[in-house]
Scaffold this motif. Structure first.
Motif, PDB file in Angstrom:
ATOM      1  N   HIS A 112      10.744 -12.730   5.778  1.00 35.47           N
ATOM      2  CA  HIS A 112      10.059 -11.436   5.854  1.00 35.47           C
ATOM      3  C   HIS A 112       9.407 -11.179   7.210  1.00 35.47           C
ATOM      4  O   HIS A 112       8.618 -10.243   7.352  1.00 35.47           O
ATOM      5  CB  HIS A 112       8.993 -11.351   4.762  1.00 35.47           C
ATOM      6  CG  HIS A 112       9.553 -11.382   3.363  1.00 35.47           C
ATOM      7  ND1 HIS A 112      10.713 -10.747   3.025  1.00 35.47           N
ATOM      8  CD2 HIS A 112       9.091 -11.969   2.225  1.00 35.47           C
ATOM      9  CE1 HIS A 112      10.955 -10.940   1.729  1.00 35.47           C
ATOM     10  NE2 HIS A 112       9.990 -11.675   1.231  1.00 35.47           N
ATOM     11  N   GLU A 113       9.705 -12.025   8.176  1.00 32.31           N
ATOM     12  CA  GLU A 113       9.168 -11.876   9.537  1.00 32.31           C
ATOM     13  C   GLU A 113       7.641 -11.815   9.537  1.00 32.31           C
ATOM     14  O   GLU A 113       7.040 -10.930  10.141  1.00 32.31           O
ATOM     15  CB  GLU A 113       9.757 -10.634  10.209  1.00 32.31           C
ATOM     16  CG  GLU A 113      11.277 -10.704  10.387  1.00 32.31           C
ATOM     17  CD  GLU A 113      11.841  -9.495  11.107  1.00 32.31           C
ATOM     18  OE1 GLU A 113      11.077  -8.523  11.315  1.00 32.31           O
ATOM     19  OE2 GLU A 113      13.037  -9.518  11.454  1.00 32.31           O
ATOM     20  N   GLN A 128       9.467 -16.601   6.980  1.00 34.80           N
ATOM     21  CA  GLN A 128      10.538 -16.453   7.975  1.00 34.80           C
ATOM     22  C   GLN A 128      11.484 -15.317   7.579  1.00 34.80           C
ATOM     23  O   GLN A 128      11.877 -14.500   8.417  1.00 34.80           O
ATOM     24  CB  GLN A 128      11.306 -17.771   8.107  1.00 34.80           C
ATOM     25  CG  GLN A 128      12.342 -17.749   9.224  1.00 34.80           C
ATOM     26  CD  GLN A 128      12.954 -19.128   9.448  1.00 34.80           C
ATOM     27  OE1 GLN A 128      12.607 -20.105   8.789  1.00 34.80           O
ATOM     28  NE2 GLN A 128      13.876 -19.212  10.400  1.00 34.80           N
ATOM     29  N   ARG A 179       1.424  -9.171   9.510  1.00 27.31           N
ATOM     30  CA  ARG A 179       2.053  -7.849   9.571  1.00 27.31           C
ATOM     31  C   ARG A 179       1.067  -6.705   9.331  1.00 27.31           C
ATOM     32  O   ARG A 179       1.242  -5.609   9.858  1.00 27.31           O
ATOM     33  CB  ARG A 179       3.185  -7.746   8.542  1.00 27.31           C
ATOM     34  CG  ARG A 179       4.362  -8.681   8.773  1.00 27.31           C
ATOM     35  CD  ARG A 179       5.540  -8.285   7.872  1.00 27.31           C
ATOM     36  NE  ARG A 179       5.122  -8.111   6.489  1.00 27.31           N
ATOM     37  CZ  ARG A 179       5.209  -9.030   5.539  1.00 27.31           C
ATOM     38  NH1 ARG A 179       5.713 -10.215   5.834  1.00 27.31           N
ATOM     39  NH2 ARG A 179       4.814  -8.784   4.312  1.00 27.31           N
TER      40      ARG A 179
END
Length: 352
Positions: free
Chosen positions: A146-147, A144, A153
């Motif tokens: 570090h998205e 969360q 990613r």
């Protein structure tokens, strides 16, 4: 499984309690041998033996009752594995004593298994292996914050299908390497589409397991484009080496010998981590990237040279035949999911 994890955990506690009492008794006897003599020694030994017998019996009755109640309750199943914190505990237990849990057939022992992530299978597979005392959930650390993760990613935008492998990190690295080689052969053979590219990523011990699997070989090796090791102690982990030496030293003195025995009872996985792996020529056609971290921004800083990433030194994270990249300001576990590594991994996978 015929045994519940909760019951197996109680069994493990019983064994641990009995072992702890035995070590304390051994230390007590060693000290008494030097300090107590004459007629008092016989009385001392008789009283001490009775006390320790009562303690062992009480502990056995208590933990045995808990184990029996857990099994009779009908809870059963994978109680620990049903909860994120439970999986964390199970991974830690396997890292410490997983070889014995595997040999005894304990319900706590982790079996190697692969989990496929992503919406649809693609011809490009990236297989990720966690490190000591971890589970494959470790790849989602601070997701969360570090998205996302490397999977969301980096890998999925590149058209790769992420596959995480869960394994018993307390078993010997060679045993896990053989199991991984067999699993990868099965994975490639049964994949819904033909596998054109295969990349293996290992954190810490995971990198050593990948190297061991490569030595065992298999048809899967023909698909490997690259490997990535993140904080892998290719030349051995200093903390594990220190524990091994401490255990040996403590056995030299009778009073500390029981403590040395406890340290020496660590799993084969930890012992292998202390040794690292000798240089090999497996996967000669693939590119190999090693990422080393230091807690200091500059790897040449005295603290960075001494502490590395707190568990692995920069020099040990670099194996023969690997291209080394340094990441500053990171500890060992930051390497599991750091946005700072995204461009490094993206460039490496694009070029592989």
């Amino acid at each position: 499984m015929t045994d519940s994890e909760l019951g197996a955990l109680a069994d493990l506690a019983a064994d641990g309690f009995g072992g702890a009492v035995a070590r304390v008794e051994e230390m007590h006897q060693a000290i008494a041998q030097r300090a107590v003599g004459g007629p008092a020694r016989a009385a001392h030994d008789a009283i001490a033996a009775g006390v320790y017998a009562m303690v062992r019996g009480g502990g056995r009755a208590l933990t045995g009752g808990v184990a029996t109640a857990a099994r009779a309750s009908g809870v059963g199943g994978r109680v620990l594995s049903d909860h994120p914190r439970g999986r964390l505990v199970r991974g830690a237990i396997n890292g410490a004593w997983g070889d014995r849990l595997h040999t005894s057939g304990s319900a706590l022992a982790v079996d190697m298994e692969a989990r496929v992530h992503g919406a649809a299978p693609t011809p490009f597979l990236v297989v990720l292996l966690h490190g000591l005392c971890e589970t494959d959930a470790a790849w989602s650390i601070r997701a969360q914050q570090h998205e996302g993760t490397y999977m969301s990613r980096v890998l999925e935008p590149l058209g790769a299908t992420p596959v995480t492998v869960n394994y018993n990190s307390g078993r010997g690295i060679e045993d896990n390497g053989a199991a991984l080689a067999a699993l990868l052969d099965e994975l490639v053979a049964t994949w819904p589409v033909e596998v054109e590219r295969l990349v293996l990523v290992g954190h810490s011990m995971g990198g050593l397991v990948i190297r061991s699997a490569a030595v065992h070989g298999g048809e899967w090796t023909e698909r490997v484009d690259a490997t990535v090791s993140l904080g892998t102690p290719h030349l051995g982990a200093p903390l594990a080496q220190a524990a091994h030496l401490a255990g040996r030293a403590l056995t030299l003195v009778p009073e500390s010998r029981p403590v040395g025995a406890v340290i020496d009872s660590i799993s084969e996985g930890i012992k292998d981590l202390a040794r690292g792996l000798a240089a090999d020529e497996a996967l000669p056609d693939a590119r190999h990237l090693a990422v080393a971290a230091t807690v200091t921004a500059d790897h040449g800083h005295p603290l960075g040279r001494l502490a590395g990433d707190l568990l692995v030194l920069k020099a040990s994270a670099h194996a023969v035949g690997t291209e080394l990249v340094h990441v500053g300001g990171h500890d060992h576990f930051d390497l599991l999911n750091s946005p700072a590594l995204d461009p490094i991994l993206r460039e490496w996978l694009d070029a592989a």
